[in-house]
Design a protein around this motif. Structure first.
Motif, PDB file in Angstrom:
ATOM      1  N   GLY A   1      47.014  88.264  73.988  1.00 25.81           N
ATOM      2  CA  GLY A   1      48.359  88.104  74.619  1.00 25.81           C
ATOM      3  C   GLY A   1      48.678  89.172  75.734  1.00 25.81           C
ATOM      4  O   GLY A   1      49.749  88.913  76.286  1.00 25.81           O
ATOM      5  N   SER A   2      47.702  89.632  76.276  1.00 23.24           N
ATOM      6  CA  SER A   2      47.734  90.716  77.417  1.00 23.24           C
ATOM      7  C   SER A   2      46.534  90.523  78.398  1.00 23.24           C
ATOM      8  O   SER A   2      46.626  89.719  79.009  1.00 23.24           O
ATOM      9  N   ILE A   3      45.473  90.934  78.185  1.00 23.79           N
ATOM     10  CA  ILE A   3      44.483  90.831  79.272  1.00 23.79           C
ATOM     11  C   ILE A   3      43.863  89.555  79.331  1.00 23.79           C
ATOM     12  O   ILE A   3      43.356  89.355  80.493  1.00 23.79           O
ATOM     13  N   PHE A   4      43.888  88.824  78.434  1.00 24.31           N
ATOM     14  CA  PHE A   4      43.157  87.510  78.466  1.00 24.31           C
ATOM     15  C   PHE A   4      44.431  86.510  78.622  1.00 24.31           C
ATOM     16  O   PHE A   4      44.099  85.233  78.486  1.00 24.31           O
ATOM     17  N   ASP A   5      45.526  86.608  78.879  1.00 24.86           N
ATOM     18  CA  ASP A   5      46.727  85.947  79.193  1.00 24.86           C
ATOM     19  C   ASP A   5      46.932  86.209  80.853  1.00 24.86           C
ATOM     20  O   ASP A   5      47.222  86.824  81.559  1.00 24.86           O
ATOM     21  N   ASP A   6      46.894  84.631  81.348  1.00 27.52           N
ATOM     22  CA  ASP A   6      46.958  84.912  82.748  1.00 27.52           C
ATOM     23  C   ASP A   6      48.189  85.484  83.260  1.00 27.52           C
ATOM     24  O   ASP A   6      48.494  86.129  84.330  1.00 27.52           O
ATOM     25  N   ASP A   7      49.467  84.899  82.639  1.00 28.82           N
ATOM     26  CA  ASP A   7      50.705  85.110  83.045  1.00 28.82           C
ATOM     27  C   ASP A   7      50.758  86.413  82.745  1.00 28.82           C
ATOM     28  O   ASP A   7      51.701  87.276  83.796  1.00 28.82           O
ATOM     29  N   TRP A   8      50.404  87.245  81.777  1.00 32.80           N
ATOM     30  CA  TRP A   8      50.549  88.712  81.630  1.00 32.80           C
ATOM     31  C   TRP A   8      49.895  89.487  82.709  1.00 32.80           C
ATOM     32  O   TRP A   8      50.430  90.349  83.385  1.00 32.80           O
ATOM     33  N   MET A   9      48.762  89.238  83.139  1.00 36.06           N
ATOM     34  CA  MET A   9      48.086  89.777  84.009  1.00 36.06           C
ATOM     35  C   MET A   9      48.586  89.676  85.460  1.00 36.06           C
ATOM     36  O   MET A   9      48.957  90.646  86.317  1.00 36.06           O
ATOM     37  N   HIS A  10      49.268  88.437  85.700  1.00 35.84           N
ATOM     38  CA  HIS A  10      49.812  88.138  86.932  1.00 35.84           C
ATOM     39  C   HIS A  10      50.996  88.839  87.232  1.00 35.84           C
ATOM     40  O   HIS A  10      51.327  89.400  88.336  1.00 35.84           O
TER      41      HIS A  10
ATOM     42  N   LEU B   1      36.312 117.517  72.945  1.00 36.16           N
ATOM     43  CA  LEU B   1      35.355 116.895  74.145  1.00 36.16           C
ATOM     44  C   LEU B   1      34.478 118.093  74.638  1.00 36.16           C
ATOM     45  O   LEU B   1      34.910 119.318  74.754  1.00 36.16           O
ATOM     46  N   ASP B   2      33.258 117.792  74.639  1.00 31.48           N
ATOM     47  CA  ASP B   2      32.209 118.762  75.170  1.00 31.48           C
ATOM     48  C   ASP B   2      31.576 118.070  76.696  1.00 31.48           C
ATOM     49  O   ASP B   2      30.950 117.317  76.770  1.00 31.48           O
ATOM     50  N   TYR B   3      32.113 118.767  77.556  1.00 28.84           N
ATOM     51  CA  TYR B   3      32.033 118.438  79.002  1.00 28.84           C
ATOM     52  C   TYR B   3      30.321 118.845  79.368  1.00 28.84           C
ATOM     53  O   TYR B   3      29.624 117.970  80.033  1.00 28.84           O
ATOM     54  N   THR B   4      29.809 119.555  78.773  1.00 27.16           N
ATOM     55  CA  THR B   4      28.326 119.965  78.983  1.00 27.16           C
ATOM     56  C   THR B   4      27.363 118.859  78.586  1.00 27.16           C
ATOM     57  O   THR B   4      26.010 119.013  79.004  1.00 27.16           O
ATOM     58  N   CYS B   5      27.699 117.835  77.698  1.00 24.57           N
ATOM     59  CA  CYS B   5      26.688 116.851  77.392  1.00 24.57           C
ATOM     60  C   CYS B   5      27.141 115.544  78.140  1.00 24.57           C
ATOM     61  O   CYS B   5      26.307 114.546  78.222  1.00 24.57           O
ATOM     62  N   ILE B   6      28.034 115.710  79.224  1.00 27.88           N
ATOM     63  CA  ILE B   6      28.232 114.526  80.195  1.00 27.88           C
ATOM     64  C   ILE B   6      27.891 114.957  81.405  1.00 27.88           C
ATOM     65  O   ILE B   6      28.014 115.796  82.060  1.00 27.88           O
ATOM     66  N   ASP B   7      26.912 113.933  81.894  1.00 24.21           N
ATOM     67  CA  ASP B   7      26.309 114.196  83.215  1.00 24.21           C
ATOM     68  C   ASP B   7      27.158 113.908  84.460  1.00 24.21           C
ATOM     69  O   ASP B   7      27.261 114.659  85.380  1.00 24.21           O
ATOM     70  N   GLU B   8      28.011 112.696  84.128  1.00 22.96           N
ATOM     71  CA  GLU B   8      29.044 112.464  85.330  1.00 22.96           C
ATOM     72  C   GLU B   8      30.439 111.827  84.659  1.00 22.96           C
ATOM     73  O   GLU B   8      30.169 110.805  83.739  1.00 22.96           O
ATOM     74  N   GLY B   9      31.256 112.002  85.124  1.00 23.37           N
ATOM     75  CA  GLY B   9      32.607 111.597  84.742  1.00 23.37           C
ATOM     76  C   GLY B   9      33.134 110.645  85.888  1.00 23.37           C
ATOM     77  O   GLY B   9      33.169 110.971  86.887  1.00 23.37           O
ATOM     78  N   VAL B  10      33.556 109.245  85.502  1.00 24.81           N
ATOM     79  CA  VAL B  10      34.090 108.596  86.769  1.00 24.81           C
ATOM     80  C   VAL B  10      35.437 107.713  86.141  1.00 24.81           C
ATOM     81  O   VAL B  10      35.670 107.682  84.898  1.00 24.81           O
ATOM     82  N   GLN B  11      36.057 107.234  87.085  1.00 23.49           N
ATOM     83  CA  GLN B  11      37.191 106.500  86.557  1.00 23.49           C
ATOM     84  C   GLN B  11      37.083 104.920  86.972  1.00 23.49           C
ATOM     85  O   GLN B  11      36.491 104.456  88.050  1.00 23.49           O
ATOM     86  N   VAL B  12      38.007 103.989  86.327  1.00 22.33           N
ATOM     87  CA  VAL B  12      37.889 102.669  86.325  1.00 22.33           C
ATOM     88  C   VAL B  12      39.410 102.281  86.502  1.00 22.33           C
ATOM     89  O   VAL B  12      40.069 102.841  85.643  1.00 22.33           O
ATOM     90  N   THR B  13      39.598 101.179  87.324  1.00 26.79           N
ATOM     91  CA  THR B  13      40.977 100.885  87.400  1.00 26.79           C
ATOM     92  C   THR B  13      41.380  99.781  86.232  1.00 26.79           C
ATOM     93  O   THR B  13      40.400  99.298  85.559  1.00 26.79           O
ATOM     94  N   ASP B  14      42.513  99.495  85.956  1.00 31.45           N
ATOM     95  CA  ASP B  14      42.928  98.587  84.946  1.00 31.45           C
ATOM     96  C   ASP B  14      42.267  97.336  85.453  1.00 31.45           C
ATOM     97  O   ASP B  14      41.918  96.246  84.383  1.00 31.45           O
ATOM     98  N   THR B  15      42.420  97.104  86.845  1.00 31.13           N
ATOM     99  CA  THR B  15      42.111  95.588  87.250  1.00 31.13           C
ATOM    100  C   THR B  15      40.426  95.489  86.996  1.00 31.13           C
ATOM    101  O   THR B  15      40.097  94.381  86.635  1.00 31.13           O
ATOM    102  N   GLN B  16      39.612  96.522  87.416  1.00 37.77           N
ATOM    103  CA  GLN B  16      38.309  96.251  87.143  1.00 37.77           C
ATOM    104  C   GLN B  16      38.100  96.233  85.888  1.00 37.77           C
ATOM    105  O   GLN B  16      37.073  95.346  85.224  1.00 37.77           O
ATOM    106  N   ALA B  17      38.452  96.878  85.021  1.00 33.03           N
ATOM    107  CA  ALA B  17      38.250  96.914  83.374  1.00 33.03           C
ATOM    108  C   ALA B  17      38.684  95.639  82.831  1.00 33.03           C
ATOM    109  O   ALA B  17      37.996  94.955  82.193  1.00 33.03           O
ATOM    110  N   PHE B  18      39.750  95.223  83.094  1.00 28.13           N
ATOM    111  CA  PHE B  18      40.401  93.766  82.555  1.00 28.13           C
ATOM    112  C   PHE B  18      39.794  92.517  83.108  1.00 28.13           C
ATOM    113  O   PHE B  18      39.440  91.635  82.508  1.00 28.13           O
ATOM    114  N   GLU B  19      39.539  92.485  84.410  1.00 28.21           N
ATOM    115  CA  GLU B  19      38.777  91.318  84.905  1.00 28.21           C
ATOM    116  C   GLU B  19      37.226  91.288  84.546  1.00 28.21           C
ATOM    117  O   GLU B  19      36.843  90.179  84.225  1.00 28.21           O
TER     118      GLU B  19
END
Length: 336
Positions: free
Chosen positions: A303-312, A235-253
């Motif tokens: 069977g995971s993020i596209f499964d309503d029961d798994w997500m719920h 990983l070369d941090y110098t070529c990255i302008d900004e690092g951010v985080q995303v939650t599981d819920t934001q990513a999966f939804e």
């Protein structure tokens, strides 16, 4: 193009553009799930194997050993077939079952790490330890160690070359996920060499420690660096302008929204980069042609993020995120 080996099918992946209303931006998705192993990791897996064969660290007929949550393992299984090698994949419970089935179908040997781990805990440290041990003990074996292997980022040269052809007028920003740092470094470094003004945004799961935030468990697979592990040396941090985080819920939804509204099945890490790209566009922090990657397909996560029961059951459903995405992508609030 006529191909005679599976390796020749890697690359030349298409791009799908999504206009973003009420902005001067277009979101462009490079469809890396179209690689033969179903992910962008096919590129770097083949790159690492070729480099190891060329410099003698791996002899013909030798054994590849690697710790993987699935996509790198699938890419290495393909490369092992192409070059007549044996492949042992070291996995944990966090790997999607279909990824493990795919590796087995391609001839890989699967070794599970032992230990009592939570469902949302990635056992990377134990995976790395076992893979290194096998690489040292087995005759003719090499632990690929993708996190520290310079041939990892080198494997994405073709990705950037393709982008520059696909967008002859140039791109303005790249938003990618970061795990070992190989893809983000390989792509961002080459884009910056082409045009230093291209904005590069790296996305990690909330709970990952890549950008110095406190670590905690997360469900996103194949991305981020969990607490207790070390950030990859590639990983070369110098070529990255900004690092951010995303939650599981934001990513999966977001992955679920893209499937239902754009007909494209994408994985969870891709959902995360799409969400953050749209957030940056909506806030005016990115404009023009904004590229992100469909790093792998959602077919592996039915069977995971596209499964309503798994997500719920895991408390990951949040209709408000769908409403936010609908607003960003249609310019209209979603009906209650």
């Amino acid at each position: 193009m006529l191909c005679s080996t599976i390796g020749q099918l890697i690359g030349y992946t298409p791009v799908m553009t999504i206009p973003v209303p009420n902005s001067d931006a277009t979101l462009a998705l490079k469809i890396e799930k179209n690689n033969p192993g179903g992910s962008m990791k096919d590129r770097m897996a083949r790159s690492m194997v070729i480099a190891a064969l060329e410099d003698g660290r791996l002899a013909p007929g030798g054994t590849i050993v690697e710790s993987s949550s699935g996509n790198t393992g699938i890419g290495l299984a393909l490369a092992a077939q192409e070059f007549g090698l044996r492949f042992i994949a070291v996995v944990d419970h966090h790997a999607a079952p279909d990824k493990i089935r795919t590796m087995r179908a391609l001839g890989a040997e699967i070794r599970f790490v032992e230990g009592d781990f939570r469902e949302d805990e990635v056992a990377v440290v134990e995976r790395q330890r076992l893979a290194a041990q096998l690489g040292a003990q087995l005759p003719g074996a090499l632990f690929m160690n993708q996190s520290d292997n310079p041939a990892n980022p080198d494997g994405y040269a073709g990705f950037v070359d393709e982008l520059l052809v696909q967008f002859p007028r140039g791109i303005d920003a790249f938003v990618g996920c970061v795990g070992t740092g190989g893809s983000m470094t390989g792509i961002a470094r080459r884009l910056k060499r082409h045009n230093p003004r291209i904005r590069t945004i790296a996305v990690e799961p909330a709970g990952s420690i890549v950008f110095g935030k406190p670590g905690h468990a997360y469900y996103q697979s194949g991305t981020g660096t969990p607490a207790g592990d070390e950030v990859g040396k590639v990983l070369d941090y110098t070529c990255i302008d900004e690092g951010v985080q995303v939650t599981d819920t934001q990513a999966f939804e977001t992955a679920r929204h893209v499937a239902r509204h754009h007909g494209l099945l994408v994985g969870g890490s891709t959902g995360g980069t799409i969400y953050k790209a749209l957030e940056f566009i909506a806030s005016g922090r990115l404009s023009g042609t904004v590229v992100t990657v469909v790093a792998d397909g959602g077919e592996k996560y039915l069977g995971s993020i596209f499964d309503d029961d798994w997500m719920h059951k895991r408390g990951l459903l949040d209709p408000a995120i769908g409403e936010q995405l609908e607003f960003w992508l249609s310019g209209m609030a979603c009906a209650a």
